[in-house]
Design an enzyme around this catalytic site. Sequence first.
Site, PDB file in Angstrom:
ATOM      1  N   HIS A 174       0.935  -0.938   0.030  1.00  0.00           N
ATOM      2  CA  HIS A 174       0.023   0.135  -0.017  1.00  0.00           C
ATOM      3  C   HIS A 174       0.908   1.195  -0.077  1.00  0.00           C
ATOM      4  O   HIS A 174       1.904   1.300   0.565  1.00  0.00           O
ATOM      5  CB  HIS A 174      -0.908   0.041   1.368  1.00  0.00           C
ATOM      6  CG  HIS A 174      -1.924   0.906   1.312  1.00  0.00           C
ATOM      7  ND1 HIS A 174      -2.056   2.274   1.451  1.00  0.00           N
ATOM      8  CD2 HIS A 174      -3.397   0.608   0.749  1.00  0.00           C
ATOM      9  CE1 HIS A 174      -3.162   2.806   1.041  1.00  0.00           C
ATOM     10  NE2 HIS A 174      -3.995   2.020   0.877  1.00  0.00           N
ATOM     11  N   ASP A 189      -7.982  -5.130   0.270  1.00  0.00           N
ATOM     12  CA  ASP A 189      -8.605  -5.854  -1.023  1.00  0.00           C
ATOM     13  C   ASP A 189      -8.241  -7.323  -1.058  1.00  0.00           C
ATOM     14  O   ASP A 189      -8.660  -8.109  -1.796  1.00  0.00           O
ATOM     15  CB  ASP A 189      -7.804  -5.306  -2.217  1.00  0.00           C
ATOM     16  CG  ASP A 189      -8.507  -3.794  -2.450  1.00  0.00           C
ATOM     17  OD1 ASP A 189      -9.578  -3.520  -2.129  1.00  0.00           O
ATOM     18  OD2 ASP A 189      -7.540  -3.017  -2.809  1.00  0.00           O
TER      19      ASP A 189
END
Length: 377
Positions: free
Chosen positions: A258, A312
Amino acid sequence: MSEISRGLENVFIKATSLTYIDGEKGILRYGGYNIEDLVRNCSFEEVIHLMLYGDLPNSEQLKKVKERINESYNVPPPVIRIMEELPHDADAIAMMETAFSALASYYNYPWKKGENKERALEIIAKASTIVANVYRLKEGQKPEIPEPSESYAKSFLRATFSREPSEEEVDAMNAALILYTDHEVPASTTAALVTSSTLSDMYSCIVSALAALKGPLHGGAAEAAFSQFLEIKDPSNVEEWFNENVIKEKKRLMGFGHRVYKTYDPRAKLFKRYAEELARTPESKKILDIAERLEDIGIKNFGEKKIYPNTDFYSGIVFYSIGFPVYMFTSLFALSRVLGWLAHIIEYVEDQHRLIRPRALYVGPIKRDFIPLSSRN
């Protein structure tokens, strides 16, 4: 010489009281409240009030939010007919873009302090109608308008599947709506902010955000992560698949890493919990087993580089276990994030408004003499 911040990394474009992130410690808070506390104790409607009005509601305030949403699910029939005319194999987010663009023709409200947040509640309700019917129309079913119920999550699932969802499914959907509500200013929120800075209407701002979300590097990550699990097929294939694709072929491990988090994404932990609770069929249990084994080997290889699972990685398993096909994952992300987009653009327009107009650093020739076409070789 001026510096360019590629990808606008570490460029602050607004002040916000909405979302706080500490990427080093893995902390995410909405309005000061830890995401774990909100997911475990709140309805999505409570978080709607928090994001729009600045605090968690009391009973009377929550009642008003629910009433405004419940009376706003209907959309003009021509909007549904436009959606019906779209190809059944159309991209789900593209269908949402079309629907919201059509809604902008009916609700082209000017910005007005004192009314913006009420309009936002209407849009959140209509988003549920749009997403439910994206699924229904792609599945060849007749359109359905959500009916009021105990919760936004339950009304949405009822309209989508024409059945009574289980308590576990409603809880998981409610949690997913909260977890995907906001994450400061990623690409889609930035797109919405740019559009709002021109004082374009809220529906058009949502269209801009959806266009950005549609890209596979943003909203499509959950679909890509889940597709990995399907490609692996069996838990016994995880190590071989990882070595062949991630190590040898240097392919990206989707659902890992991320831009902000340098540790385990707090949202991923919560999605994992719901994935474990909902995985009851042999197929869903197998997919969860694949994901957990892939997580283990991914952390062993990338943990030292501060690359861990993001939100996700497990969210697709939650959506799949509720009953959604892979093509709906990004639309479910969008259904939740509509709230975050609206909260940010209202905060910006009402409190910090300025037309967003960045510059580009020119690197071409400074001056050239013009040569007529007949003289150019």
